[in-house]
Design a protein around this motif. Structure first.
Motif, mmCIF file in Angstrom:
data_model
loop_
_atom_site.group_PDB
_atom_site.id
_atom_site.type_symbol
_atom_site.label_atom_id
_atom_site.label_comp_id
_atom_site.label_asym_id
_atom_site.label_seq_id
_atom_site.Cartn_x
_atom_site.Cartn_y
_atom_site.Cartn_z
ATOM 1 N N TYR A 51 -9.759 9.251 4.313
ATOM 2 C CA TYR A 51 -9.497 9.058 5.763
ATOM 3 C C TYR A 51 -8.556 10.179 6.507
ATOM 4 O O TYR A 51 -8.717 10.616 7.706
ATOM 5 C CB TYR A 51 -8.804 7.712 6.108
ATOM 6 C CG TYR A 51 -9.575 6.435 6.004
ATOM 7 C CD1 TYR A 51 -10.950 6.530 5.457
ATOM 8 C CD2 TYR A 51 -9.021 5.348 6.510
ATOM 9 C CE1 TYR A 51 -11.547 5.407 5.483
ATOM 10 C CE2 TYR A 51 -9.599 4.030 6.527
ATOM 11 C CZ TYR A 51 -10.885 4.080 5.772
ATOM 12 O OH TYR A 51 -11.678 2.787 5.838
ATOM 13 N N GLY A 52 -7.831 10.908 5.744
ATOM 14 C CA GLY A 52 -7.057 11.867 6.244
ATOM 15 C C GLY A 52 -5.602 11.372 6.351
ATOM 16 O O GLY A 52 -4.568 12.059 6.894
ATOM 17 N N LEU A 53 -5.270 10.150 5.784
ATOM 18 C CA LEU A 53 -3.816 9.679 6.096
ATOM 19 C C LEU A 53 -3.013 10.191 5.094
ATOM 20 O O LEU A 53 -1.807 10.672 5.417
ATOM 21 C CB LEU A 53 -3.952 8.067 5.674
ATOM 22 C CG LEU A 53 -2.556 7.306 5.570
ATOM 23 C CD1 LEU A 53 -2.057 7.527 7.186
ATOM 24 C CD2 LEU A 53 -2.815 5.990 5.222
ATOM 25 N N ILE A 54 -3.267 10.595 4.008
ATOM 26 C CA ILE A 54 -2.571 11.668 3.049
ATOM 27 C C ILE A 54 -3.445 12.945 2.711
ATOM 28 O O ILE A 54 -4.712 12.930 3.021
ATOM 29 C CB ILE A 54 -2.309 10.659 1.810
ATOM 30 C CG1 ILE A 54 -3.578 10.392 1.025
ATOM 31 C CG2 ILE A 54 -1.441 9.684 2.035
ATOM 32 C CD1 ILE A 54 -3.376 9.930 -0.442
ATOM 33 N N ASP A 55 -2.587 13.793 2.314
ATOM 34 C CA ASP A 55 -3.108 15.102 2.212
ATOM 35 C C ASP A 55 -3.582 15.595 0.773
ATOM 36 O O ASP A 55 -4.479 16.357 0.439
ATOM 37 C CB ASP A 55 -2.307 16.124 2.667
ATOM 38 C CG ASP A 55 -2.071 15.995 3.959
ATOM 39 O OD1 ASP A 55 -2.808 15.860 4.867
ATOM 40 O OD2 ASP A 55 -0.904 15.554 4.467
ATOM 41 N N GLU A 56 -2.940 14.800 -0.327
ATOM 42 C CA GLU A 56 -3.285 15.189 -1.942
ATOM 43 C C GLU A 56 -3.110 13.832 -2.565
ATOM 44 O O GLU A 56 -2.006 12.924 -2.202
ATOM 45 C CB GLU A 56 -2.432 16.105 -2.306
ATOM 46 C CG GLU A 56 -2.805 17.782 -1.763
ATOM 47 C CD GLU A 56 -2.064 18.751 -2.479
ATOM 48 O OE1 GLU A 56 -1.584 18.480 -3.712
ATOM 49 O OE2 GLU A 56 -2.103 19.686 -2.116
ATOM 50 N N ILE A 57 -3.748 13.524 -3.517
ATOM 51 C CA ILE A 57 -3.199 12.480 -4.550
ATOM 52 C C ILE A 57 -2.710 13.385 -5.857
ATOM 53 O O ILE A 57 -3.295 14.164 -6.212
ATOM 54 C CB ILE A 57 -4.376 11.724 -5.068
ATOM 55 C CG1 ILE A 57 -4.768 10.767 -3.723
ATOM 56 C CG2 ILE A 57 -4.046 10.774 -6.278
ATOM 57 C CD1 ILE A 57 -6.237 10.018 -4.193
ATOM 58 N N THR A 58 -1.540 13.068 -6.251
ATOM 59 C CA THR A 58 -0.882 13.710 -7.344
ATOM 60 C C THR A 58 -0.475 12.906 -8.369
ATOM 61 O O THR A 58 -0.112 11.687 -8.333
ATOM 62 C CB THR A 58 0.271 14.537 -6.650
ATOM 63 O OG1 THR A 58 -0.069 15.266 -5.636
ATOM 64 C CG2 THR A 58 1.070 15.285 -7.712
#
Length: 202
Positions: free
Chosen positions: A164-171
């Motif tokens: 969706y663009g709510l967050i920028d990366e999954i880490t």
């Protein structure tokens, strides 16, 4: 219950109430506002994170029932964070819920761990969201998806939030803070006026 670590111009602010899922009291919110105000003239980068497996469950339930859910301190905090001239990163160590959305939405960049969940159940609870939250949420994910979260009570996974663009990366959890710090390196090494100028241009 709010911990602050200063590494020169890089500040790391940690919600430190893991036994209560980092639910926020008015005193904690006031402390966050005070730190954000101080950061405006001293930090070139600020990381906001939490202790434990949840970033924040939102308002402390007892205080929410006593009026905290609609207290203007939430909007004061998100507005203060949004106006900071430094780079701000929300390093979401777990689930982001309710009123805690405001501080994350006000940050420049959002990172999250793979098992984080995202939900803002204001429709079910009978409260309005913080005034600026729908605008910031819509700017990130669009009006229909903002309505899915705020009006339909949809709970997003980290992968959905990324799509969706709510967050920028999954880490990965072990790499969350190292990644956030790495993203702050250029800003921390630059002149504060240069950091602020680029942020204004964006």
């Amino acid at each position: 219950m709010i911990a602050l670590e200063k590494d020169g111009p890089l500040w790391t602010v940690r919600l430190d109430r893991p036994a209560k899922a980092n639910s926020l009291t008015r005193a904690m919110l006031a402390d966050l506002v005070a730190i954000a105000e101080q950061a405006g003239g001293a930090a070139k980068a600020l990381i906001l994170t939490g202790e434990g497996r949840v970033f924040s469950a939102g308002a402390d339930l007892d205080e929410a029932r006593a009026g905290l859910a609609t207290d203007p301190v939430w909007e004061l905090l998100s507005g203060t964070l949004a106006r900071l001239p430094c780079l701000t990163i929300a390093a979401l160590n777990g689930t982001l819920a309710g009123g805690a959305f405001g501080m994350a939405l006000a940050c420049d960049i959002r990172l999250a761990v793979p098992d984080a969940k995202f939900f803002y159940p204001v429709m079910k609870l009978g409260f309005l969201p913080q005034p600026s939250d729908p605008t910031r949420l819509t700017a990130l994910i669009g009006p229909a998806r903002a309505k899915l979260i705020l009006m339909s009570g949809v709970k997003l996974t980290a992968q959905q939030a990324l799509t969706y663009g709510l967050i920028d990366e999954i880490t990965d959890p072990a790499g969350l803070l190292p990644r956030a710090r790495a993203l702050c390196e250029d800003a921390s090494a630059a002149d504060a006026s240069h950091v602020a100028a680029i942020k204004r241009m964006i």
